[in-house]
Scaffold this motif. Structure first.
Motif, short mmCIF file in Angstrom:
data_model
loop_
_atom_site.label_atom_id
_atom_site.label_comp_id
_atom_site.label_asym_id
_atom_site.label_seq_id
_atom_site.Cartn_x
_atom_site.Cartn_y
_atom_site.Cartn_z
N HIS A 191 -2.94 -23.52 -52.01
CA HIS A 191 -1.74 -24.54 -52.07
C HIS A 191 -2.29 -26.17 -52.18
N ASP A 248 1.69 -25.45 -56.63
CA ASP A 248 2.91 -25.11 -55.93
C ASP A 248 3.72 -23.99 -56.66
N PRO A 250 12.00 -28.53 -48.84
CA PRO A 250 10.86 -28.60 -49.29
C PRO A 250 10.94 -29.21 -50.81
N SER A 251 10.44 -30.11 -51.30
CA SER A 251 10.82 -30.90 -52.47
C SER A 251 9.56 -30.55 -53.35
N ALA A 252 9.55 -30.48 -54.71
CA ALA A 252 8.48 -30.50 -55.50
C ALA A 252 8.09 -31.86 -55.77
N THR A 263 -0.08 -29.69 -56.66
CA THR A 263 0.73 -29.39 -55.87
C THR A 263 1.56 -31.00 -55.34
N SER A 315 4.26 -30.64 -53.43
CA SER A 315 5.14 -30.18 -52.16
C SER A 315 4.98 -31.02 -51.27
N ASN A 375 15.06 -23.61 -48.44
CA ASN A 375 14.24 -23.79 -49.58
C ASN A 375 14.99 -23.13 -51.04
#
Length: 633
Positions: free
Chosen positions: A165, A169, A297-299, A312, A314, A375
């Motif tokens: 990770h 992501d 959770p936000s990308a 990632t 995230s 999510n």
């Protein structure tokens, strides 16, 4: 181990296994600091169970594709994306602070050749991919993708992958899957338009990037200092300080998909906003709270410079939504702005964030945890969380139970799809949700969306509309500092913290209206004539400072917010208020539900004869008083 996994393992073990070492070259060697997303994930990688933090995907291989073509495509992806050539050197016992991009190197592909794949080949490939998540990635040296090629008589069928990770992501996996398919089809990939991790780190370290991080930290701190410390504060919620095991509950509902679309049309807001509002409304209603605090959770891929970056990004967005409105329509309108605010403040230095969290929760005497997580991955190009996300479009509405897993939160939901059916998986902590209540929660969510599609829904009618009932608390529970608190639970935990000294915890008006209970004024701590001392040792003011009512109000103090005062009979010990606070705060995370540090500690020599009466404690001579808390913003 369940039978399905056992069968898959048996098939995997019976396959002919070979390992192919693949060399790649042609990239540029680079070094730089970590991105904020990498630092955030590496912190979790070093702390959490690898099966929880590593991620996986399965890529189907079109019939007629050769193994050489598959390997060439994997090699091309490694050369194309710096993130796949990245390691994170660090000395033993320390966390990485930088990243190194290799110009060349090798990776391995494990080839499992079968005479035939098991009955459901896709599920088998999923199980192989998921099994590869076990084992921590060696960040300083290991290629960050574990690759297994599943073949039948030498013919490729699936590529099963597990990713660190720290380099990918969900969005990154979707990009790689898409590009892999393009390469197998013989297409030429376009030039890269998004920043690689080293360049993204430089942007984040720029003055503008640092200002954004600082703003995010201030946003989080305000919520942590003023919002509820736990959403599901209730007697049965008392739990040990370890993860619970919760079974996966999956809703597939065409009925829900139609209702969500209808509610979005009627309210004029996007489906994602309506669904978030419904989630928050039902969580707050079930928890008996005035607001909903949920991690989203936000990308962080809102800008073109990171939209297609294979890394990632995230990080949590923390949504704090006040649900005190008259109608669900009004809540939907409020949700739009609150979600934007949360996403805008979801880029931060994770090390500094957790330092702030530790500091604030110690000062407030609370415990921050990701109690509720929502999510929504329905917007990704393809659901990437397993074959169980595949559509079964014939389901008008069904609820199915899946396997259990350790749950580091109390309520976790993944939205995989919203059309043509609403597809949500829920993990609900057994300490606060029976199986029937978990099923009722998801069914109630659909009922709320249906009612919202049909017309205006009063918020006070949520129980009637959804069938979901609020948490039940006894009369000893009250609202203190934005949290539901059990003074008895606080007394028990504080007594343990101070080595069994006699303790009494009472709800009293905030002194002088201050948030930390240290000021003086008309809203004093004790009834007139009781001898309760103010902060300077003088007798405190207002008469009638009684016990708290069931709704959290304090008799005799109209409009005054209740605060907790802890009376401790310290005997011949040298205990101070600050020492009592410092001893209590480490016990709060494992103490269970309803425990919040008192605002004021009052030390006396010996307990009164009637030790169960707060007014008897107030009449005692005070040796010392104070607070371990800090400011509230």
């Amino acid at each position: 181990m369940n039978s399905a996994v056992g069968k898959d393992t048996m098939h995997q073990n019976s396959a002919h296994t070979t390992t192919v070492t693949v060399a790649y070259a042609g990239g540029e060697e680079r070094r730089g600091p970590l991105t904020m997303g990498q630092a955030n994930m590496i912190r979790c990688i070093l702390r959490d169970d690898p099966t929880h933090i590593n991620i996986h995907d399965v890529w189907p291989v079109p019939e007629g594709t050769t193994s050489a073509t598959v390997i060439d495509a994997l090699r091309a992806l490694a050369v194309r994306h710096e993130g796949l050539r990245t390691t994170f050197p660090h000395p033993p016992g320390a966390a990485p602070v930088g990243q190194v991009v290799a110009s060349d190197g090798t990776f391995t592909v494990t080839v499992l050749d079968h005479t035939e794949l098991p009955g459901d080949p896709a599920e088998y490939a999923e199980s192989v991919s998921r099994a590869a998540r076990a084992g921590r990635f060696a960040l300083e040296r290991e290629f960050p993708v574990r690759i297994t090629l599943l073949t039948v008589a030498g013919q490729p069928a699936y590529v099963a992958l597990a990713f660190s990770h720290a380099v990918a992501d969900g969005s990154a996996m979707a990009i790689l899957r898409e590009e892999f398919a393009e390469l197998l089809a013989g297409k030429e990939l376009p030039g890269l338009t998004s920043l690689p991790p080293v360049d993204l780190a430089a942007v984040e370290a720029s003055p503008a990037g640092l200002r954004k991080s600082e703003a995010s930290l201030r946003y989080w701190e305000r919520i942590l200092r003023t919002g509820p410390q736990e959403m599901f504060a209730e007697p049965r919620g008392r739990r040990p300080g370890t993860d619970e095991e919760a079974r996966q509950l999956t809703l597939r509902s065409r009925q829900g998909g139609r209702a969500l679309a209808g509610a979005a049309r009627r309210t004029g807001h996007p489906e994602a906003t309506v669904l978030m509002a419904a989630w928050c409304a039902l969580v707050a209603h079930r928890a008996g709270q005035d607001s909903c605090v949920t991690a989203v959770p936000s990308a962080n891929r809102f800008h073109a410079r990171v939209a297609r970056s294979v890394t990632t990004t995230s990080q949590d967005a923390l949504l704090h939504l006040d649900v005190r409105v008259e109608t669900f329509d009004a809540l939907v309108a409020r949700t739009w702005g609150a979600v934007l605010d949360a996403y805008r403040h979801s880029q931060f230095d994770s090390v500094r964030l957790w330092e702030m969290i530790d500091r604030v929760t110690a000062e407030r005497g609370s415990h921050f945890g990701r109690d509720v997580v929502f999510n929504d991955v329905s917007a990704l190009p393809a659901p990437l969380l397993g074959t169980d996300t595949e559509d079964r479009d014939d389901a008008e509405q069904e609820l199915t139970w899946g396997p259990p897993q350790a749950l580091p939160t109390r309520l976790l939901a993944f939205t995989y799809r919203t059309a043509p059916q609403l597809h949500i998986s829920l993990w609900a902590a057994p300490s606060v949700f029976t199986p029937e209540e978990a099923e009722g929660f998801l069914s109630g969510l659909v009922l709320l969306l249906e009612a919202a599609a049909a017309g205006v829904v009063p918020m006070e009618a949520l129980a009637e509309v959804t069938g979901v009932r609020p948490a039940e608390r006894g009369p000893d529970w009250l609202r203190v500092d934005g949290c539901w608190v059990s003074p008895d639970a606080v007394r028990e935990t504080l007594g343990q913290a101070v080595g069994g000294l006699p303790v009494r915890v009472a709800a009293e008006p905030g002194r002088g209206g201050t948030a930390d209970g240290t000021g003086t004024g008309a809203a004093g701590a004790g009834a007139a004539g009781t001898g309760a001392a103010g902060a300077d040792g003088s007798a405190a003011g207002a008469a009638g400072a009684g016990a708290a009512g069931a709704d959290g109000s304090v008799a005799g103090a109209p409009g005054a917010a209740p605060h907790l005062t802890a009376y401790i009979a310290r005997g011949d010990t040298s205990l101070t208020p600050e020492e009592a606070h410092r001893a209590l705060t480490p016990l709060i995370p494992a103490a269970g539900s309803g425990v919040l540090a008192p605002h004021r500690y009052v030390l006396v020599e010996d307990p009164p004869t009637e030790s169960d009466r707060s007014d008897a404690w107030r009449r005692l001579e005070i040796i010392e008083e104070g607070t371990g808390r800090s400011r509230q913003v």
